[in-house]
Design a protein around this motif. Sequence first.
Motif, short mmCIF file in Angstrom:
data_model
loop_
_atom_site.label_atom_id
_atom_site.label_comp_id
_atom_site.label_asym_id
_atom_site.label_seq_id
_atom_site.Cartn_x
_atom_site.Cartn_y
_atom_site.Cartn_z
N UNK A 253 0.83 -1.17 -0.09
CA UNK A 253 0.11 -0.03 -0.01
C UNK A 253 0.95 1.45 -0.07
N UNK A 254 0.61 2.22 -0.72
CA UNK A 254 1.21 3.39 -1.19
C UNK A 254 2.73 3.35 -1.40
N UNK A 255 3.15 2.04 -1.83
CA UNK A 255 4.83 1.84 -2.03
C UNK A 255 5.17 1.98 -3.33
N UNK A 256 6.17 2.61 -3.81
CA UNK A 256 6.83 2.56 -5.15
C UNK A 256 7.20 1.28 -5.21
N UNK A 257 7.44 0.65 -6.63
CA UNK A 257 8.06 -0.41 -6.74
C UNK A 257 9.33 -0.51 -6.49
N UNK A 258 10.26 0.46 -6.42
CA UNK A 258 11.72 0.24 -5.96
C UNK A 258 11.67 0.08 -4.67
N UNK A 259 10.78 0.83 -3.91
CA UNK A 259 10.72 0.57 -2.29
C UNK A 259 10.21 -0.78 -2.06
N UNK A 260 9.31 -1.27 -2.46
CA UNK A 260 9.03 -2.68 -2.33
C UNK A 260 10.12 -3.70 -2.65
N UNK A 261 10.78 -3.42 -3.96
CA UNK A 261 11.75 -4.46 -4.39
C UNK A 261 13.03 -4.30 -3.45
N UNK A 262 13.19 -3.35 -2.84
CA UNK A 262 14.35 -3.06 -1.72
C UNK A 262 13.97 -3.98 -0.58
N UNK A 263 12.65 -3.85 -0.20
CA UNK A 263 12.23 -4.76 0.96
C UNK A 263 12.44 -6.26 0.79
N UNK A 264 12.20 -6.61 -0.57
CA UNK A 264 12.26 -7.94 -0.87
C UNK A 264 13.51 -8.61 -0.84
N UNK A 265 14.48 -7.65 -1.33
CA UNK A 265 15.93 -8.03 -1.46
C UNK A 265 16.58 -8.13 -0.13
N UNK A 266 16.15 -7.11 0.80
CA UNK A 266 16.55 -7.20 2.23
C UNK A 266 15.87 -8.59 2.96
N UNK A 267 14.87 -8.91 2.83
CA UNK A 267 14.31 -10.28 3.13
C UNK A 267 15.07 -11.33 2.78
N UNK A 268 15.45 -11.41 1.47
CA UNK A 268 16.05 -12.57 1.05
C UNK A 268 17.47 -12.53 1.57
N UNK A 269 18.31 -11.55 1.62
CA UNK A 269 19.43 -11.29 2.23
C UNK A 269 19.50 -11.86 3.76
N UNK A 270 18.30 -11.56 4.37
CA UNK A 270 18.37 -11.97 5.96
C UNK A 270 18.19 -13.27 5.88
N UNK A 271 17.63 -14.26 5.04
CA UNK A 271 17.04 -15.43 5.20
C UNK A 271 18.34 -16.25 4.73
N UNK A 272 19.05 -15.80 3.91
CA UNK A 272 20.48 -16.38 3.34
C UNK A 272 21.49 -16.20 4.46
N UNK A 273 21.48 -15.28 5.36
CA UNK A 273 22.49 -14.95 6.19
C UNK A 273 22.42 -16.09 7.45
#
Length: 278
Positions: free
Chosen positions: A258-278
């Motif tokens: 909600x109210x998020x730009x594509x770039x902002x959501x993509x950054x959150x997704x990448x952060x989640x992936x990196x946290x899961x892999x670390x």
Amino acid sequence: MVQSERGICLGHETVYIVSDSVGETAEYVVRAVSTQFSNEFVEIKRFSHVEDIADLEEIIKSAKEKNSIIAYTIVISSLKTYLDCRSAEEDVMAVDLLSPLMNAFEQKYQTVPNHQPKLMRKLDDDYFNRIAAIEFAVKYDDGRDPSGLIRADIVLIGVSRTSKTPLSMYLAHQRYKVANVPLVPEVPPPAELFKLPRNKCIGLMINPDQLNGIRKERLKSLGLSSDINYASYERILKELDHAESIMKRVGCPIIDVTNKAVEETASLIIDLLNKERS
């Protein structure tokens, strides 16, 4: 050191191409020049991945015996200096194809080159990985082929108009292979979705009021009435409830777009992936 040979036209002249990388750049230049001498034969001997002085000594000796030109693209300073000095001592013509332009860059932009070989190959690999990711995102967009879910780096799930496709393409440009699956109450989700590792799947949710407005605007742009079921508030609530239940079954993290730009959501997704892999 890797050596290869090829010819351009009939005759007996030889050009030695020497590189601390692949040597493709030097070969292109030599070929371009040779076309201006169409009555002459130029045999190309390419020496790739030259990494030590012993390799250079062997090349210089052979070039001297055949009275050949050496055209080189060497960025390792110690190797370049050695080749220049030894070629001069042995009266072998050696042509540096990179330094004139590198020197111009250095003077113009007041910066120092890296002097690292194979950087162009790294750029090429990066480019082709990005293209492969984009092609993957197109092929496995909107749940077209569930078989791609297992091979994806990221799988996005959510109801219609939660930016699944724009996010897939944006992430593809970051070299992630992304598939996305729409969640619709009347269509069972693919069985492959429930076999994925939880850190590979991302659920996308959105405020029903905003989704209602987005869908009405979408219908309007298509010249359709905003009163149809697709944009009704009741239908949206039903879809969101269904989507949330699927996401809970999958056990994936959920992002509110909600109210998020594509770039902002993509950054959150990448952060989640990196946290899961670390």
